[in-house]
Design a protein around this motif. Structure first.
Motif, PDB file in Angstrom:
ATOM      1  N   ASP A 446      18.998 -95.177  25.928  1.00  0.00           N
ATOM      2  CA  ASP A 446      18.746 -96.024  27.089  1.00  0.00           C
ATOM      3  C   ASP A 446      18.068 -95.193  28.169  1.00  0.00           C
ATOM      4  N   ALA A 447      16.751 -95.098  28.092  1.00  0.00           N
ATOM      5  CA  ALA A 447      15.983 -94.265  29.017  1.00  0.00           C
ATOM      6  C   ALA A 447      15.467 -95.099  30.181  1.00  0.00           C
ATOM      7  N   ALA A 448      15.319 -94.442  31.324  1.00  0.00           N
ATOM      8  CA  ALA A 448      14.768 -95.089  32.514  1.00  0.00           C
ATOM      9  C   ALA A 448      14.158 -94.020  33.401  1.00  0.00           C
ATOM     10  N   VAL A 449      13.395 -94.457  34.405  1.00  0.00           N
ATOM     11  CA  VAL A 449      12.834 -93.547  35.402  1.00  0.00           C
ATOM     12  C   VAL A 449      13.349 -93.993  36.760  1.00  0.00           C
ATOM     13  N   PHE A 450      13.979 -93.064  37.491  1.00  0.00           N
ATOM     14  CA  PHE A 450      14.559 -93.358  38.802  1.00  0.00           C
ATOM     15  C   PHE A 450      13.800 -92.615  39.898  1.00  0.00           C
ATOM     16  N   THR A 451      13.746 -93.243  41.063  1.00  0.00           N
ATOM     17  CA  THR A 451      13.292 -92.533  42.255  1.00  0.00           C
ATOM     18  C   THR A 451      14.419 -91.629  42.736  1.00  0.00           C
ATOM     19  N   GLU A 452      14.102 -90.785  43.729  1.00  0.00           N
ATOM     20  CA  GLU A 452      15.135 -89.889  44.262  1.00  0.00           C
ATOM     21  C   GLU A 452      16.317 -90.673  44.823  1.00  0.00           C
ATOM     22  N   SER A 453      16.070 -91.881  45.315  1.00  0.00           N
ATOM     23  CA  SER A 453      17.145 -92.689  45.901  1.00  0.00           C
ATOM     24  C   SER A 453      17.959 -93.443  44.861  1.00  0.00           C
ATOM     25  N   GLY A 454      17.532 -93.395  43.595  1.00  0.00           N
ATOM     26  CA  GLY A 454      18.282 -94.061  42.539  1.00  0.00           C
ATOM     27  C   GLY A 454      17.744 -95.418  42.159  1.00  0.00           C
ATOM     28  N   ARG A 455      16.619 -95.814  42.722  1.00  0.00           N
ATOM     29  CA  ARG A 455      15.993 -97.078  42.344  1.00  0.00           C
ATOM     30  C   ARG A 455      15.174 -96.878  41.077  1.00  0.00           C
ATOM     31  N   GLU A 456      15.248 -97.861  40.151  1.00  0.00           N
ATOM     32  CA  GLU A 456      14.427 -97.772  38.962  1.00  0.00           C
ATOM     33  C   GLU A 456      12.975 -98.039  39.344  1.00  0.00           C
ATOM     34  N   THR A 457      12.095 -97.199  38.850  1.00  0.00           N
ATOM     35  CA  THR A 457      10.685 -97.296  39.228  1.00  0.00           C
ATOM     36  C   THR A 457      10.013 -98.508  38.605  1.00  0.00           C
ATOM     37  N   VAL A 458       8.903 -98.884  39.195  1.00  0.00           N
ATOM     38  CA  VAL A 458       8.056 -99.927  38.627  1.00  0.00           C
ATOM     39  C   VAL A 458       7.018 -99.240  37.740  1.00  0.00           C
ATOM     40  N   PRO A 459       6.385 -99.966  36.824  1.00  0.00           N
ATOM     41  CA  PRO A 459       5.359 -99.347  35.971  1.00  0.00           C
ATOM     42  C   PRO A 459       4.296 -98.619  36.778  1.00  0.00           C
ATOM     43  N   GLY A 460       3.988 -97.387  36.343  1.00  0.00           N
ATOM     44  CA  GLY A 460       2.988 -96.570  37.010  1.00  0.00           C
ATOM     45  C   GLY A 460       3.539 -95.653  38.073  1.00  0.00           C
ATOM     46  N   GLU A 461       4.802 -95.846  38.462  1.00  0.00           N
ATOM     47  CA  GLU A 461       5.414 -95.033  39.511  1.00  0.00           C
ATOM     48  C   GLU A 461       6.173 -93.871  38.869  1.00  0.00           C
ATOM     49  N   SER A 462       5.961 -92.668  39.385  1.00  0.00           N
ATOM     50  CA  SER A 462       6.622 -91.485  38.835  1.00  0.00           C
ATOM     51  C   SER A 462       8.020 -91.330  39.404  1.00  0.00           C
ATOM     52  N   GLY A 463       8.852 -90.630  38.671  1.00  0.00           N
ATOM     53  CA  GLY A 463      10.223 -90.375  39.114  1.00  0.00           C
ATOM     54  C   GLY A 463      10.937 -89.461  38.146  1.00  0.00           C
ATOM     55  N   THR A 499      17.730 -85.717  33.142  1.00  0.00           N
ATOM     56  CA  THR A 499      17.100 -84.791  32.199  1.00  0.00           C
ATOM     57  C   THR A 499      16.457 -83.595  32.880  1.00  0.00           C
ATOM     58  N   GLY A 500      16.167 -83.713  34.178  1.00  0.00           N
ATOM     59  CA  GLY A 500      15.453 -82.644  34.861  1.00  0.00           C
ATOM     60  C   GLY A 500      13.950 -82.719  34.670  1.00  0.00           C
ATOM     61  N   ASP A 501      13.466 -83.764  34.000  1.00  0.00           N
ATOM     62  CA  ASP A 501      12.031 -83.934  33.776  1.00  0.00           C
ATOM     63  C   ASP A 501      11.506 -85.110  34.589  1.00  0.00           C
ATOM     64  N   SER A 502      10.241 -85.015  34.936  1.00  0.00           N
ATOM     65  CA  SER A 502       9.598 -86.128  35.622  1.00  0.00           C
ATOM     66  C   SER A 502       8.837 -86.971  34.607  1.00  0.00           C
ATOM     67  N   ALA A 503       8.726 -88.258  34.893  1.00  0.00           N
ATOM     68  CA  ALA A 503       8.049 -89.172  33.974  1.00  0.00           C
ATOM     69  C   ALA A 503       7.599 -90.399  34.741  1.00  0.00           C
ATOM     70  N   ARG A 504       6.819 -91.204  34.068  1.00  0.00           N
ATOM     71  CA  ARG A 504       6.512 -92.524  34.609  1.00  0.00           C
ATOM     72  C   ARG A 504       6.482 -93.518  33.455  1.00  0.00           C
ATOM     73  N   ARG A 505       6.823 -94.738  33.773  1.00  0.00           N
ATOM     74  CA  ARG A 505       6.824 -95.818  32.784  1.00  0.00           C
ATOM     75  C   ARG A 505       5.546 -96.622  32.975  1.00  0.00           C
ATOM     76  N   SER A 506       4.743 -96.671  31.903  1.00  0.00           N
ATOM     77  CA  SER A 506       3.446 -97.333  32.030  1.00  0.00           C
ATOM     78  C   SER A 506       3.458 -98.767  31.540  1.00  0.00           C
TER      79      SER A 506
END
Length: 651
Positions: A446-463, A499-506
């Motif tokens: 169950d993978a996701a990308v979060f902003t620093e504040s804990g919000r799940e990012t929208v497509p194209g947004e890094s976190g 994970t300590g890695d940055s990513a974005r969901r496209s």
């Protein structure tokens, strides 16, 4: 070649459409998250042979940070990798092919032979007083005895700690003391680039200071004379031939949560941490990934080029392929020795079907062009894999076109020492694989990308790339924890693994890894992954290799600092630096304005080929002192060159 190595090539079988593959993936993936315990129970029951079935699939959760898998279940990992394949009639199938640095040095072990050797060494360890829970340190080059020693430890319930044989004496001593090993396994020498390099002498000092070591067992790799300490040191071949060392050793039943191995990995500070993995969860997960990503069968000859001293070698040179009943190939030497065609010579020689290597190796091979590979028959290959760092589009395209002839899937995998096995990969169809690391989480993740504040990012947004639910392959603990697991993995977001890695969901469940979080540059609040900038630089015709870090900037917070090596016959002129800066700005955008680029003759790399970026960050920031643990650095003299270059380039 020996008929043990002849494998049926299934490349020509028809494949389903990308749409049907994607639909199937979505269905399985959704079911795995709707009822994860049922999903992992089915995986464990299908892929693993248990002496006793578990009472409960999963205990605990990320909120409590106490997770255990398959509680009550009992198994033996060595038996899963060896005995059960004999029971299926694979006694005479090749289990392990070893290619030494010299072309005429080849050994082939059938599953029966590998079982016998494993049992004999397990009995040697028992004779030395090793029992369930004891730790054995293994400091060996890429030779068959390394695999045998690991499987022997697993057979009797000992915890193995494989230490990369390129480590210095100091790093070796710290790792032995940390885990309190009782037996140390090494070799007299190691073959490297045509040279015979002493190995055992590198360990003698640390062994003298490590009081826990009772015995040192030495594999004879050459005829060089070395010192042997009476009463402590003995030869592998003499121990294996000793009277009373039987050909069979009954496998010890282990609890699913018992520790299988310990493996050290360095954080951004360079301070190593001993990551522990359990028997039941780890084996279930690596077999799940082998079936899901590689689709292993007994027809496969799998060559993972990673050193077994790292997690990739543990999972995809030993436990995963052998657990799946495939044939593993291990190679002792360097990829460019004695000639840069060595990889392709080996693929043709043994009929390799799966090649799993690192972008660093691909870059080295690219330097010599495609002509070398074209001399060899690579038609046995059905699958090309990449691991270790993000693969940039230039490397991906070269690998795909020149090695895969634009037909084979190139699977760029993402995972970590802590995850145990692959977490993200472009699974669904070769046509959906492409440059840029478009990867999907494996079923059950169950993978996701979060902003620093804990919000799940929208497509194209890094976190920040996070995992929201436990998986069986995750680390059991860190040795001498002291709160390190909580601090490193669960302090960013409550109940979520960071994970300590940055990513974005496209797009829908499609992820792109953009680098380590400590490899993300934040310019005026905007985040740029260093891997993205490096891909731009290496796409330029004049650049052979690049590494990018962020340094402090009083106006923008951070700015880009790049280290580049140029190709042969390319002049290092100020004009080219200006051209590269302009190229980065035009490709990435105005946010990349005012980048600094420094010419270097070589980048600081570990012996496994990874760039040691924390050194680059310090040098780029004019901090030329206290570099921490650099024992894994392949060429320490690079540091001096980098510092001198930085001083020359400073205004």
């Amino acid at each position: 070649m020996n008929n043990l190595m002849k494998k049926k090539n299934n490349q020509e079988s028809s494949s389903p459409s990308s749409d049907s593959c994607l639909s199937k993936y979505k269905k399985v993936y959704d079911l795995s998250l709707e009822n994860p315990e049922a999903f992992w129970a089915e995986r464990a029951e299908t892929l693993v042979s248990w002496a006793r079935k578990w009472d409960e699939v999963l205990q605990g959760d990320f909120n409590r940070r106490e997770v255990s898998w398959f509680s009550g279940g009992r198994l033996n990992v060595s038996s899963n990798c060896l005995d059960r394949h004999l029971e299926k009639g694979c006694r005479n199938q090749a289990a392990l092919i070893w290619q030494g640095e010299n072309d005429d040095e080849v050994k082939v072990y059938t599953y029966q032979m590998l079982l016998t050797e494993t049992c004999r060494f397990a009995n040697v360890l028992k004779d030395k007083g090793i029992k369930k829970g004891d730790c054995v340190s293994i400091y060996l080059p890429m030779i068959p005895e390394l695999v045998i020693a690991m499987l022997a430890c697993a057979r009797i319930g000992a915890v193995h700690s494989v230490i990369f044989c390129g480590f210095s004496s100091t790093a070796l001593k710290n790792r032995i003391k940390d885990c309190g090993s009782k037996v140390f396994v090494t070799a007299d020498t190691v073959a490297r680039g045509g040279r015979i390099i002493p190995l055992k002498p590198n360990a003698d000092g640390p062994l003298d200071e490590c009081q826990s070591i009772r015995n040192c067992i030495v594999v004879r790799r050459s005829e060089k004379e070395i010192s042997m300490v009476p009463g402590r040191d003995s030869w592998w071949h003499e121990e294996m031939a000793r009277e009373g060392i039987g050909r069979y050793c009954e496998p010890v039943e282990m609890d699913a949560g018992d520790t299988l191995f310990m493996l050290y990995t360095s954080g951004s500070t360079g301070k190593p941490k001993g990551v522990l993995h359990s028997c039941g969860g780890y084996l279930t997960y690596v077999l799940h990934t082998c079936r899901t990503v590689f689709h292993f069968s007994e027809n496969d000859i799998h060559w993972c080029t990673a050193d077994i001293g790292w997690i990739t070698g543990h999972s995809y040179s030993v436990y995963g392929p052998l657990g799946a009943g495939a044939t593993i190939l291990i190679y002792e030497g360097l990829p460019l020795y004695p000639e840069p065609d060595r990889y392709w010579r080996i693929v043709e020689k043994f009929g390799v079907t799966v090649l799993y290597t690192a972008p660093a190796a691909i870059r080295a091979l690219m330097h010599f062009g495609a002509g070398l590979a074209g001399r060899y028959d690579l038609s046995s290959l059905r699958f090309l894999g990449s691991v270790g760092e993000p693969i940039n589009p230039g490397e991906w395209n070269w690998y795909f076109k020149e090695i895969g002839h634009s037909k084979l899937p190139v699977i760029d995998t993402w995972w970590q020492t802590e995850t145990g096995g692959i977490m993200l990969a472009p699974l669904v169809h070769p046509e959906l694989c492409g440059p840029g690391g478009c990867s999907r989480p494996l079923p059950g993740i169950d993978a996701a990308v979060f902003t620093e504040s804990g919000r799940e990012t929208v497509p194209g947004e890094s976190g920040r790339l996070v995992i929201r639910k436990p998986w069986p392959g995750m680390l059991k603990a860190v040795l001498g924890d002291g709160g390190r697991v909580q601090k490193m993995y669960f302090s960013s977001y409550p109940g979520v693994y960071d994970t300590g890695d940055s990513a974005r969901r496209s797009g829908e469940n499609v992820f792109q890894i953009t680098g380590r979080l400590d490899d993300v540059i934040i310019i005026s609040g905007h985040r740029l992954g260093t891997a993205e900038i490096e891909s731009v630089l290496t796409a330029h015709r004049s650049v052979a290799e690049a590494a990018v870090v962020g340094i402090a900037d009083s106006l923008k917070g951070q700015k880009i600092y790049a280290f580049v090596t140029v190709g042969k016959n390319v002049e290092q002129t100020p004009g080219l630096l200006g051209e590269l800066r302009q190229y980065v700005q035009e490709t990435i955008g105005p946010i990349a304005t005012h980048s600094t680029i420094q010419y270097v003759s070589a980048l600081p790399k570990t012996r496994s080929g990874k760039i040691m970026r924390r050194l680059l960050r310090k040098i780029a920031s004019n901090d030329f002192h206290h570099f921490g643990d650099i024992s894994t650095l392949a060429d320490p003299s690079v540091i001096t060159d980098l510092i001198e270059g930085k001083k020359r380039s400073s205004p």
